[in-house]
Scaffold this active site. Structure first.
Site, PDB file in Angstrom:
ATOM      1  CB  CYS A 168      13.673 -11.214  -3.531  1.00  0.00           C
ATOM      2  SG  CYS A 168      11.291 -10.685  -3.535  1.00  0.00           S
ATOM      3  CG  HIS A 176      15.188  -7.324  -2.935  1.00  0.00           C
ATOM      4  ND1 HIS A 176      14.357  -7.028  -4.208  1.00  0.00           N
ATOM      5  CD2 HIS A 176      14.371  -8.066  -2.248  1.00  0.00           C
ATOM      6  CE1 HIS A 176      13.712  -7.874  -4.086  1.00  0.00           C
ATOM      7  NE2 HIS A 176      12.828  -8.302  -2.960  1.00  0.00           N
ATOM      8  CG  ASN A 230       9.619  -6.699  -3.600  1.00  0.00           C
ATOM      9  OD1 ASN A 230      10.704  -7.073  -5.202  1.00  0.00           O
ATOM     10  ND2 ASN A 230       9.827  -7.311  -2.944  1.00  0.00           N
TER      11      ASN A 230
HETATM   12  O1  UT7 Z   1      10.699  -9.161  -1.833  1.00  0.00           O
HETATM   13  C1  UT7 Z   1      10.175 -10.862  -1.234  1.00  0.00           C
HETATM   14  C2  UT7 Z   1      10.637 -10.930   0.252  1.00  0.00           C
HETATM   15  N1  UT7 Z   1       8.639  -9.836   0.466  1.00  0.00           N
HETATM   16  C3  UT7 Z   1       9.056  -8.921   1.483  1.00  0.00           C
HETATM   17  O2  UT7 Z   1      10.637  -8.955   2.380  1.00  0.00           O
HETATM   18  C4  UT7 Z   1       7.835  -8.806   2.216  1.00  0.00           C
HETATM   19  C5  UT7 Z   1       7.922  -8.831   4.457  1.00  0.00           C
HETATM   20  N2  UT7 Z   1       6.572  -8.180   4.710  1.00  0.00           N
HETATM   21  C6  UT7 Z   1       6.562  -7.151   3.971  1.00  0.00           C
HETATM   22  O3  UT7 Z   1       7.238  -6.430   4.164  1.00  0.00           O
HETATM   23  C7  UT7 Z   1       5.000  -6.386   5.318  1.00  0.00           C
HETATM   24  O4  UT7 Z   1       4.699  -8.067   6.209  1.00  0.00           O
HETATM   25  C8  UT7 Z   1       4.021  -5.895   4.972  1.00  0.00           C
HETATM   26  C9  UT7 Z   1       4.323  -4.447   3.910  1.00  0.00           C
HETATM   27  C10 UT7 Z   1       3.736  -6.783   3.433  1.00  0.00           C
HETATM   28  C11 UT7 Z   1       2.602  -5.741   5.165  1.00  0.00           C
HETATM   29  O5  UT7 Z   1       2.959  -4.647   6.696  1.00  0.00           O
HETATM   30  P1  UT7 Z   1       2.501  -5.430   7.683  1.00  0.00           P
HETATM   31  O6  UT7 Z   1       3.050  -4.758   8.684  1.00  0.00           O
HETATM   32  O7  UT7 Z   1       3.177  -7.397   7.694  1.00  0.00           O
HETATM   33  O8  UT7 Z   1       0.778  -5.059   8.159  1.00  0.00           O
HETATM   34  P2  UT7 Z   1      -0.097  -6.507   8.168  1.00  0.00           P
HETATM   35  O9  UT7 Z   1      -0.061  -7.721   6.907  1.00  0.00           O
HETATM   36  O10 UT7 Z   1       0.504  -6.909   9.819  1.00  0.00           O
HETATM   37  O11 UT7 Z   1      -1.719  -6.252   8.475  1.00  0.00           O
HETATM   38  C12 UT7 Z   1      -2.169  -5.072   8.626  1.00  0.00           C
HETATM   39  C13 UT7 Z   1      -2.610  -5.152   8.611  1.00  0.00           C
HETATM   40  C14 UT7 Z   1      -4.088  -6.105   8.124  1.00  0.00           C
HETATM   41  O12 UT7 Z   1      -5.252  -5.916   9.155  1.00  0.00           O
HETATM   42  P3  UT7 Z   1      -6.360  -6.224  10.566  1.00  0.00           P
HETATM   43  O13 UT7 Z   1      -5.861  -7.415  10.352  1.00  0.00           O
HETATM   44  O14 UT7 Z   1      -4.843  -5.963  11.139  1.00  0.00           O
HETATM   45  O15 UT7 Z   1      -7.259  -5.224  10.094  1.00  0.00           O
HETATM   46  C15 UT7 Z   1      -4.540  -6.039   6.943  1.00  0.00           C
HETATM   47  O16 UT7 Z   1      -5.537  -6.713   6.344  1.00  0.00           O
HETATM   48  O17 UT7 Z   1      -2.658  -4.278   7.676  1.00  0.00           O
HETATM   49  C16 UT7 Z   1      -4.247  -4.542   6.739  1.00  0.00           C
HETATM   50  N3  UT7 Z   1      -3.688  -5.152   5.013  1.00  0.00           N
HETATM   51  C17 UT7 Z   1      -3.487  -3.483   4.258  1.00  0.00           C
HETATM   52  N4  UT7 Z   1      -4.612  -2.154   5.035  1.00  0.00           N
HETATM   53  C18 UT7 Z   1      -4.577  -0.931   3.661  1.00  0.00           C
HETATM   54  C19 UT7 Z   1      -2.715  -5.453   4.554  1.00  0.00           C
HETATM   55  N5  UT7 Z   1      -2.471  -4.647   2.710  1.00  0.00           N
HETATM   56  C20 UT7 Z   1      -3.427  -3.808   3.242  1.00  0.00           C
HETATM   57  C21 UT7 Z   1      -2.757  -2.862   2.343  1.00  0.00           C
HETATM   58  N6  UT7 Z   1      -3.986  -1.855   2.231  1.00  0.00           N
HETATM   59  N7  UT7 Z   1      -2.209  -2.637   0.742  1.00  0.00           N
END
Ligand code: UT7
Length: 348
Positions: free
Chosen positions: A114, A275, A305
């Protein structure tokens, strides 16, 4: 010493638009989840067979080169940032050099994910400052769609990323008050594995050594096995929440570092182009720095992204839509896998 200026820029995004609802055909996700957690509404995916990281880069580069008032023959160095190269090796830089019919110039590939574009820009800036080169093509291009897993098991990764390319031409300027004021590069490999794709890779034997398929021989091994493919070990891995926590610390830090090193402050920023990792990250950084909505440019809603391509696509789109004026202070900032993070401060 010369100062570098961006003499021309261009971007390219593929025609195929995939909305969040379109992704629900492949995996268990929802428009509501994706928009609420990331701000993304849709992304572009390259043509599966006709477009590659290099072909998209060429589309962007042609626009940048023509806007700089030069031709491909005038380019004297290429810096190409991508994490999704056409080949494992050689890098895309030489493919671009060949396809654009450029002279036998240097072509450098940058692997800083990134932050790749800002790293690439910083390298080019040094060559311009020292008078080594006069027209450097800096590219960020990604075809993520070919390597992502569109199944529910990978939904935290595959709903976020999109394809596209951006490019700029850097040239020297005699005007010491405009152009790239400074660049700032950082890394911390302590958490290298929490946003990574481990295979194919040279440490494959370590993964395989206790598996029945490991070849019983003195030398060599297996670069990528069917076991790894089936288990998902050859897919991108991301611990999203951990990356998020680090990003919201390092983004403001590296922006403030850029401002402080030029005796400037947050209020001097005309446009921050972060970014496009996650709209929530950009909004958090905006709030922390006390910036107004019109001081921060976001287009993640349309493209997702696009990793190394996200900063040049956003920069070019902001400029095309009249958001950057002569004399403006533009700040580029990025954070991603490695971890690496970087910023560049530009007086337009
Ligand atoms: O550019 C490179 C650098 N990358 C980044 O900067 C990414 C930084 N991180 C993020 O943007 C966020 O952490 C994400 C968007 C990847 C995820 O969001 P979050 O609010 O941190 O969600 P999480 O990973 O804690 O997941 C919450 C829940 C989980 O379910 P449970 O365990 O609470 O039942 C996941 O399984 O959301 C679930 N989940 C989804 N649900 C529906 C994860 N992905 C999805 C999805 N659709 N696509």
């Amino acid at each position: 010493m010369y100062q570098s200026k961006i003499a021309g820029m261009g971007y390219y995004v593929p025609k195929n638009i995939y909305s969040n609802d379109d992704l629900t055909r492949f995996m268990d996700t929802s428009d509501e989840w994706i928009q609420e957690r990331t701000g993304i509404k849709e992304r572009r995916f390259a043509d599966r067979t006709e477009e590659t990281t290099t072909t998209m880069a060429i589309e962007a580069a042609e626009i940048a080169i023509s806007r700089a008032g030069v031709t491909a023959q005038d380019i004297d160095f290429i810096v190409f940032a991508t994490l999704s190269p056409d080949y494992y090796f050689p890098g895309c830089g030489v493919l671009l050099q060949r396809e654009m019919g450029m002279r036998e110039i240097g072509a450098l590939d940058v692997r800083n994910q990134c932050s790749g574009f800002i790293y690439a820009l910083s390298v080019a800036d040094q060559f311009i400052k020292t008078g080594t080169y006069k027209n450097i093509l800096v590219v960020g291009s990604e075809k993520h769609s070919f390597a992502m897993d569109f199944q529910t098991r990978s939904r935290n990764v595959s709903v976020i990323f999109g394809d596209g390319a951006g490019a700029v031409v850097l040239q020297p300027t005699q005007d010491n008050h405009s152009g790239i004021l400074s660049t700032h590069l950082h890394s911390d490999g302590a958490d290298a594995e929490i946003l990574a794709m481990y295979y194919p890779g040279a440490h494959a034997n370590k993964w395989l050594k206790n598996k029945p398929s490991f070849p019983d021989q003195e030398l060599g091994g297996l670069f990528l096995t069917s076991e790894q493919l089936e288990s998902g070990a050859a897919l991108p891995y991301m611990d999203g929440p951990a990356v998020f926590k680090k990003a919201i610390v390092k983004f403001p830090e590296v922006i403030r570092e850029a401002l402080a090193s030029n005796n400037l402050s947050e209020k001097d920023i005309d446009l921050l182009i972060p970014h496009q990792a996650n709209l929530r990250i950009s909004q958090y950084v905006q709030k922390l720095l006390g910036l107004r909505d019109d001081q921060v440019f976001n287009n993640i809603q349309k493209y997702g992204n696009t990793t190394a391509a996200s900063v040049p696509i956003a920069l070019c789109e902001a400029w095309e839509s009249g958001k950057i004026h002569t004399g403006d202070l533009v700040c580029l900032a990025a954070f991603g896998s490695g971890f690496t993070w970087a910023s560049a401060l530009i007086r337009w």
